[in-house]
Design an enzyme around this catalytic site. Sequence first.
Site, mmCIF file in Angstrom:
data_model
loop_
_atom_site.group_PDB
_atom_site.id
_atom_site.type_symbol
_atom_site.label_atom_id
_atom_site.label_comp_id
_atom_site.label_asym_id
_atom_site.label_seq_id
_atom_site.Cartn_x
_atom_site.Cartn_y
_atom_site.Cartn_z
ATOM 1 N N CYS A 2 -17.795 20.186 -42.542
ATOM 2 C CA CYS A 2 -17.444 18.771 -42.408
ATOM 3 C C CYS A 2 -16.095 18.488 -43.043
ATOM 4 O O CYS A 2 -15.669 19.158 -43.974
ATOM 5 C CB CYS A 2 -18.489 17.910 -43.099
ATOM 6 S SG CYS A 2 -20.124 18.139 -42.421
ATOM 7 N N ARG A 27 -11.308 23.063 -39.006
ATOM 8 C CA ARG A 27 -12.492 23.423 -39.776
ATOM 9 C C ARG A 27 -13.707 23.625 -38.875
ATOM 10 O O ARG A 27 -14.707 24.187 -39.297
ATOM 11 C CB ARG A 27 -12.826 22.311 -40.782
ATOM 12 C CG ARG A 27 -11.771 22.145 -41.839
ATOM 13 C CD ARG A 27 -11.934 20.815 -42.552
ATOM 14 N NE ARG A 27 -13.067 20.792 -43.458
ATOM 15 C CZ ARG A 27 -13.027 21.166 -44.723
ATOM 16 N NH1 ARG A 27 -11.913 21.612 -45.237
ATOM 17 N NH2 ARG A 27 -14.089 21.092 -45.495
ATOM 18 N N TRP A 76 -19.845 19.064 -39.013
ATOM 19 C CA TRP A 76 -20.252 20.382 -38.540
ATOM 20 C C TRP A 76 -21.739 20.450 -38.879
ATOM 21 O O TRP A 76 -22.119 20.604 -40.029
ATOM 22 C CB TRP A 76 -19.457 21.463 -39.269
ATOM 23 C CG TRP A 76 -19.549 22.816 -38.649
ATOM 24 C CD1 TRP A 76 -18.886 23.263 -37.556
ATOM 25 C CD2 TRP A 76 -20.338 23.916 -39.112
ATOM 26 N NE1 TRP A 76 -19.222 24.575 -37.300
ATOM 27 C CE2 TRP A 76 -20.107 25.004 -38.233
ATOM 28 C CE3 TRP A 76 -21.229 24.099 -40.176
ATOM 29 C CZ2 TRP A 76 -20.713 26.239 -38.393
ATOM 30 C CZ3 TRP A 76 -21.838 25.337 -40.331
ATOM 31 C CH2 TRP A 76 -21.574 26.384 -39.439
ATOM 32 N N ASN A 102 -19.727 15.503 -47.195
ATOM 33 C CA ASN A 102 -19.581 16.935 -46.918
ATOM 34 C C ASN A 102 -20.396 17.676 -47.960
ATOM 35 O O ASN A 102 -20.220 17.439 -49.153
ATOM 36 C CB ASN A 102 -18.094 17.320 -47.004
ATOM 37 C CG ASN A 102 -17.883 18.815 -46.902
ATOM 38 O OD1 ASN A 102 -18.760 19.543 -46.442
ATOM 39 N ND2 ASN A 102 -16.729 19.280 -47.325
ATOM 40 N N GLY A 103 -21.295 18.547 -47.519
ATOM 41 C CA GLY A 103 -22.144 19.280 -48.468
ATOM 42 C C GLY A 103 -23.585 19.215 -47.997
ATOM 43 O O GLY A 103 -23.851 18.857 -46.847
ATOM 44 N N GLU A 490 -9.103 47.018 -36.600
ATOM 45 C CA GLU A 490 -8.987 45.900 -35.654
ATOM 46 C C GLU A 490 -7.792 45.006 -35.936
ATOM 47 O O GLU A 490 -7.213 44.435 -35.016
ATOM 48 C CB GLU A 490 -10.283 45.081 -35.575
ATOM 49 C CG GLU A 490 -10.619 44.268 -36.799
ATOM 50 C CD GLU A 490 -11.905 43.468 -36.644
ATOM 51 O OE1 GLU A 490 -12.228 43.019 -35.545
ATOM 52 O OE2 GLU A 490 -12.594 43.287 -37.671
ATOM 53 N N LYS A 605 -13.055 35.849 -30.395
ATOM 54 C CA LYS A 605 -13.982 35.531 -31.491
ATOM 55 C C LYS A 605 -15.434 35.612 -31.036
ATOM 56 O O LYS A 605 -16.303 36.062 -31.760
ATOM 57 C CB LYS A 605 -13.653 34.134 -32.022
ATOM 58 C CG LYS A 605 -14.452 33.733 -33.249
ATOM 59 C CD LYS A 605 -14.039 34.535 -34.462
ATOM 60 C CE LYS A 605 -14.915 34.269 -35.674
ATOM 61 N NZ LYS A 605 -14.901 35.415 -36.596
HETATM 62 C C1 F6R Z 1 -15.269 42.127 -36.198
HETATM 63 C C2 F6R Z 1 -16.081 41.086 -35.577
HETATM 64 C C3 F6R Z 1 -16.944 41.472 -34.442
HETATM 65 C C4 F6R Z 1 -18.233 40.616 -34.424
HETATM 66 C C5 F6R Z 1 -19.028 40.929 -33.139
HETATM 67 C C6 F6R Z 1 -20.312 40.146 -33.091
HETATM 68 O O1 F6R Z 1 -14.508 41.646 -37.265
HETATM 69 O O2 F6R Z 1 -16.007 39.942 -35.947
HETATM 70 O O3 F6R Z 1 -17.247 42.820 -34.461
HETATM 71 O O4 F6R Z 1 -18.976 40.911 -35.554
HETATM 72 O O5 F6R Z 1 -18.257 40.613 -32.019
HETATM 73 O O6 F6R Z 1 -20.081 38.772 -33.044
HETATM 74 P P1 F6R Z 1 -21.207 37.749 -33.418
HETATM 75 O O7 F6R Z 1 -21.497 37.939 -34.874
HETATM 76 O O8 F6R Z 1 -20.617 36.388 -33.125
HETATM 77 O O9 F6R Z 1 -22.395 38.054 -32.580
#
Ligand code: F6R
Length: 610
Positions: A2, A27, A76, A102-103, A490, A605
């Site tokens: 948050c 955030r 959040w 927030n918290g 990576e 991500k």
């Molecule tokens: C590496 C990394 C990835 C994730 C993987 C799983 O730094 O972040 O290896 O751990 O893609 O992602 P989640 O945890 O979102 O299922």
Amino acid sequence: MCGIVGYVGTREASELLLEALEKLEYRGYDSAGIALICDAGIVIHKTRGRIADLRRIFDEATDDDGCTVGIGHTRWATHGEPSDVNSHPHLSKSKRVAVVHNGIIENYIELRRHLEQHGYTFSTETDSEVVSELIDYCYSGDPVAAVRKAEQQLKGSYALGILFSDFPDQIIALRKDSPLIIGLGEGENFIASDIPAILKHTRNVFRLGERELAVLTAQRVRVLDIFGNRVDHPVDHIDWDAAAAEKGGYPHFMIKEIFEQPEAIRKTLAPRIREDLSIDLGFKRLTDEDLKGIESIKITACGSAYHVGVVAKHFLQKNLRLPVEAVLASEFRYEDPIVDEKTLVIIVSQSGETLDTLYALREAKARGARTVSIVNVLASSIANESEEVLYTWAGPEIAVATTKAYSTQLALIQLFGLHMARIRGNLSEEEVKSQITALQKVPEGVEKLLEDVKSVQYIASLYFNCQDVFFIGRNMDYALSLEASLKLKEISYIHSEAYAAGELKHGTISLIEDGTLVIALCTYRPLLEKMISNIKEVSARGAKVLAVINESDVQTGTVADHIIRIPECADIALPLLTIVPLQLFAYYIASLKGCDIDKPRNLAKSVTVE
Ligand code: F6R
């Protein structure tokens, strides 16, 4: 996580608050809102969705132009799904008090019951709504007295921005365990969760201290401690450029997130450990009887989350005396897994959306297994579909390379393991309590490691040009090596591999030559002698060895070229501490190489394809 903003001055508050909230978007959030003090009293605009949605609602609905005092919030979601009603600000039913928070208020259920007995009613699922009603309950004309009285009854973490309709020229701010800064302007003042929100308007700020309360008017800011004494804070002048400010002054999200780990681990563990050291996981479907009947465990995940599983395998197997296996989610699905209703499948995922992991969960369920997921993103697919979910309260993780999600996942799976060991009678009550206490101390240990990063920076400066790095370790240290190696490759694009230390000589040792860097993890005490032998084997072939050792270890330093010491701690805390300098090592190497640290090439991500 948050975000909070607040403004008191002579300018139009609404636009200023909306802009400030946009600066906190990094955030991560799922809903937003503002409260303004207008002629008619306190007016709230809030919605699930983005700030753009909030702007639209505000523009369509309002005649609230000309208000010069207000508070705003990006939420959040933690307690209660993202929805209009659960969004902040929360206005007391009396319409006298509005709050952004927030918290986490840990005793909100208890407080809610108490207030209900006094005729108060609640309309949200949030823990935060209890704050506005509690302050209202404590209010009899003096806002500071009301906030102080209410504060004494709150347990948990809170940064609060508070408006009183009876005092239209002021904002009250309060904080404990959640960040809040005060910004000082000319004839106007601000509150915010983070500097970027107000940097456009002032560079003069100070952080509100723990359990301090601030009363802000356009002309002055008065800070009081918990006893009501005046407190004076030196004012910091911020000279960041605006782009860096989005990262709270850190050059990259990754390093910011590494430094957020103590808070993230604390937030993940604290709400689940009661004062008497009993554990409350909030399970509704998986009963203690079910957990007693489990005959094997499989942990399935991808990438770093899988590495959490490999560490946890050692921990759970040792403490539960059950067969435990960590399986890559992309393999699990297609290996015709042997699971049934006596198998517990633990699914680990930061995003809760990784497709392979989601499919592994579905496969496990289809075969009758009991399922618990460990997830960071509220109401994500994996969280929704698993039988029970344990959320990591790490806050949004923006850097592609995970750090704080990894460590909170690990801390949480260990806590879950202790819960199982307790109900299954594998460990004595005394042993469980001592391990819980050791887990509670992890944030302090991580803080200690983060106080001095210079030695890691120095070693990184010696090796950032190297071509290959080998990580070796045994047992828990091998499991950690997998993650340390992934972190390095990576983000820095240096080729690295992790090996069980005893395995290297069965082939890969042929790659060791003069100057090859070998990082030896030597924290697992029962096998230290064996690790020393493995270090000697690679040193004899020209390797340079960086050993990660326990503080009390006096032997390994004599055979390694460099050492990093891990503060003395209980075994359960070791993996959570040991990974930190290795995350830093990867980060500093990548930084020296000028890599795009937060967005390494080819990576995303959240991986939503198979
Ligand atoms: C590496 C990394 C990835 C994730 C993987 C799983 O730094 O972040 O290896 O751990 O893609 O992602 P989640 O945890 O979102 O299922």
